[in-house]
Design a protein around this motif. Structure first.
Motif, short mmCIF file in Angstrom:
data_model
loop_
_atom_site.label_atom_id
_atom_site.label_comp_id
_atom_site.label_asym_id
_atom_site.label_seq_id
_atom_site.Cartn_x
_atom_site.Cartn_y
_atom_site.Cartn_z
N GLN A 6 37.04 -49.47 39.15
CA GLN A 6 37.10 -50.91 39.95
C GLN A 6 35.70 -51.46 40.10
O GLN A 6 34.79 -50.84 40.71
CB GLN A 6 37.67 -50.38 41.33
CG GLN A 6 37.71 -51.82 42.45
CD GLN A 6 38.42 -51.29 43.49
OE1 GLN A 6 39.02 -50.22 43.76
NE2 GLN A 6 37.98 -52.14 44.57
N GLY A 7 35.52 -52.67 39.97
CA GLY A 7 34.39 -53.46 40.21
C GLY A 7 34.57 -54.94 40.23
O GLY A 7 35.33 -55.65 39.50
N ASN A 8 33.49 -55.43 40.66
CA ASN A 8 33.17 -57.25 40.81
C ASN A 8 32.01 -57.21 39.54
O ASN A 8 30.89 -56.97 39.89
CB ASN A 8 32.95 -57.34 42.15
CG ASN A 8 32.81 -58.92 42.23
OD1 ASN A 8 32.32 -59.55 41.47
ND2 ASN A 8 33.24 -59.50 43.26
N LEU A 9 32.26 -57.87 38.56
CA LEU A 9 31.26 -58.60 37.71
C LEU A 9 30.61 -59.54 38.00
O LEU A 9 29.41 -59.85 37.27
CB LEU A 9 32.05 -58.65 36.13
CG LEU A 9 32.85 -57.29 35.86
CD1 LEU A 9 33.36 -57.76 34.23
CD2 LEU A 9 32.06 -56.27 35.82
N HIS A 10 30.70 -60.28 38.98
CA HIS A 10 29.99 -61.44 39.55
C HIS A 10 29.75 -62.50 38.49
O HIS A 10 28.71 -63.06 38.41
CB HIS A 10 28.80 -61.15 40.24
CG HIS A 10 28.04 -61.91 41.23
ND1 HIS A 10 28.81 -62.16 42.46
CD2 HIS A 10 26.95 -62.54 41.25
CE1 HIS A 10 28.05 -63.11 43.00
NE2 HIS A 10 26.82 -63.54 42.41
N ARG A 11 30.62 -62.87 37.67
CA ARG A 11 30.63 -63.93 36.64
C ARG A 11 29.43 -63.46 35.73
O ARG A 11 28.81 -64.44 35.03
CB ARG A 11 30.52 -65.21 37.11
CG ARG A 11 31.30 -65.56 38.12
CD ARG A 11 32.69 -65.75 37.70
NE ARG A 11 33.68 -66.34 38.84
CZ ARG A 11 34.76 -66.37 38.55
NH1 ARG A 11 35.51 -65.97 37.51
NH2 ARG A 11 35.71 -67.00 39.57
N SER A 12 28.97 -62.36 35.36
CA SER A 12 27.59 -62.02 34.54
C SER A 12 28.05 -61.45 33.14
O SER A 12 28.76 -60.51 33.00
CB SER A 12 26.90 -60.92 35.58
OG SER A 12 26.04 -60.36 34.63
N ARG A 13 27.52 -62.20 32.52
CA ARG A 13 27.48 -62.00 30.94
C ARG A 13 27.27 -60.23 30.51
O ARG A 13 27.80 -59.60 29.61
CB ARG A 13 26.96 -62.79 30.00
CG ARG A 13 26.94 -62.45 28.55
CD ARG A 13 26.54 -63.43 27.53
NE ARG A 13 26.65 -62.92 26.01
CZ ARG A 13 26.35 -63.75 25.18
NH1 ARG A 13 25.57 -64.86 25.23
NH2 ARG A 13 26.49 -63.46 23.83
N GLU A 35 36.12 -61.28 39.67
CA GLU A 35 35.25 -62.25 38.89
C GLU A 35 34.42 -61.92 37.62
O GLU A 35 33.43 -61.68 37.44
CB GLU A 35 34.18 -62.37 40.00
CG GLU A 35 34.78 -62.93 41.56
CD GLU A 35 33.29 -63.21 42.44
OE1 GLU A 35 32.03 -63.01 41.99
OE2 GLU A 35 33.61 -63.50 43.29
N GLN A 36 35.50 -61.53 36.66
CA GLN A 36 34.93 -61.33 35.09
C GLN A 36 34.22 -62.47 34.75
O GLN A 36 34.69 -63.78 34.99
CB GLN A 36 36.20 -61.01 34.38
CG GLN A 36 37.24 -62.33 34.23
CD GLN A 36 38.37 -62.10 35.38
OE1 GLN A 36 38.21 -61.64 36.30
NE2 GLN A 36 39.41 -62.64 34.89
#
Length: 246
Positions: A6-13, A35-36
């Protein structure tokens, strides 16, 4: 044994690319993502239009999928968000039979998942969980959000139904670099002899009284035809009402 990340990617490529690598190294079976950066192709991936939530099953694909504002559903799981959308999320969860795991960035503070205090406005999440018989699966108080100048907290929460919580193993916050301001959460679901029991188990429904129409309920109660056969005429007020209810 199912391995879940489980994780939040914070819109980061970069966070997205690192996640792909982490999946291969850790042999992850299911991912609950917030926040993929971008979406992958179905049937292995399901996302909502807003790209705030996604579920990824790298090797098996997804079934029974559904999406909405800030949540997605697949393979019997739901990922969701906080605030005014909790009511919608609760309605969707009620439609899912059997056991369930929910993961997401709820942006909330509560002692139940390791914070020192509970924010009064965040009690709505705990109340929703209680109505749905969901239990917090987080263990310890390791922060999941870390950003220089903004401190640390635990906004990322894993909920599960009671039977599933009993077989979750090794829930922990990983220390791998994620390129996001959120850390991953990793845990296993031990599919042992309890599997058949879980599949046949259904959660007991509870009313969401905070969302009921009180005026309509009052009208229906007042217009109901109550049987008064056998009730002594001398009974009145509270005693008569209690007798009718019995």
């Amino acid at each position: 044994m199912a391995r879940i990340l489980q994780g939040n990617l914070h819109r980061s490529r970069l966070a997205h690319d690192l996640l792909t690598q982490h999946v291969r190294e850790q042999k992850v079976d299911v991912l609950l993502i917030s926040e993929q950066y971008r979406n992958l192709d179905p049937p292995f991936w399901v996302s909502n239009i807003e790209k705030t939530a996604a579920i990824w099953v790298p090797r098996r694909g997804l079934v029974n999928t559904g999406t909405g504002e800030d949540y997605v559903r697949g393979v019997g799981g739901i990922q969701g968000s906080h605030t005014r959308k909790l009511g919608v999320l609760e309605d969707v969860i009620r439609e899912v039979p059997g056991e369930i795991v929910i993961g997401g960035d709820f942006n909330a503070r509560a002692t139940e998942w390791g914070m020192p205090t509970t924010n009064p406005r965040d009690r709505a999440i705990l109340e929703m969980a209680a109505r749905l018989n969901l239990i917090v699966a987080n263990e310890g108080n390791t922060s999941t959000y870390r950003r220089t100048g903004f401190g640390e907290s635990i906004p990322d929460v894993t909920f599960a139904s009671e039977m599933t919580t009993r077989i979750i193993r090794d829930w922990h916050v990983t220390e791998e670099y994620t390129a996001s301001d959120h850390q991953y959460m990793l845990f296993n679901i031990n599919e042992d002899h309890q599997t058949s029991t879980r599949r046949n188990h259904s959660r007991a429904p509870r009313w969401n009284t905070r969302r009921m129409n009180r005026e309509t309920l009052a009208v229906l109660i007042q217009s109901a035809i109550l049987s008064s056969n056998g009730i002594p005429h001398e009974l009145g007020g509270r005693e008569r009402a209690e007798t009718i209810v019995e």
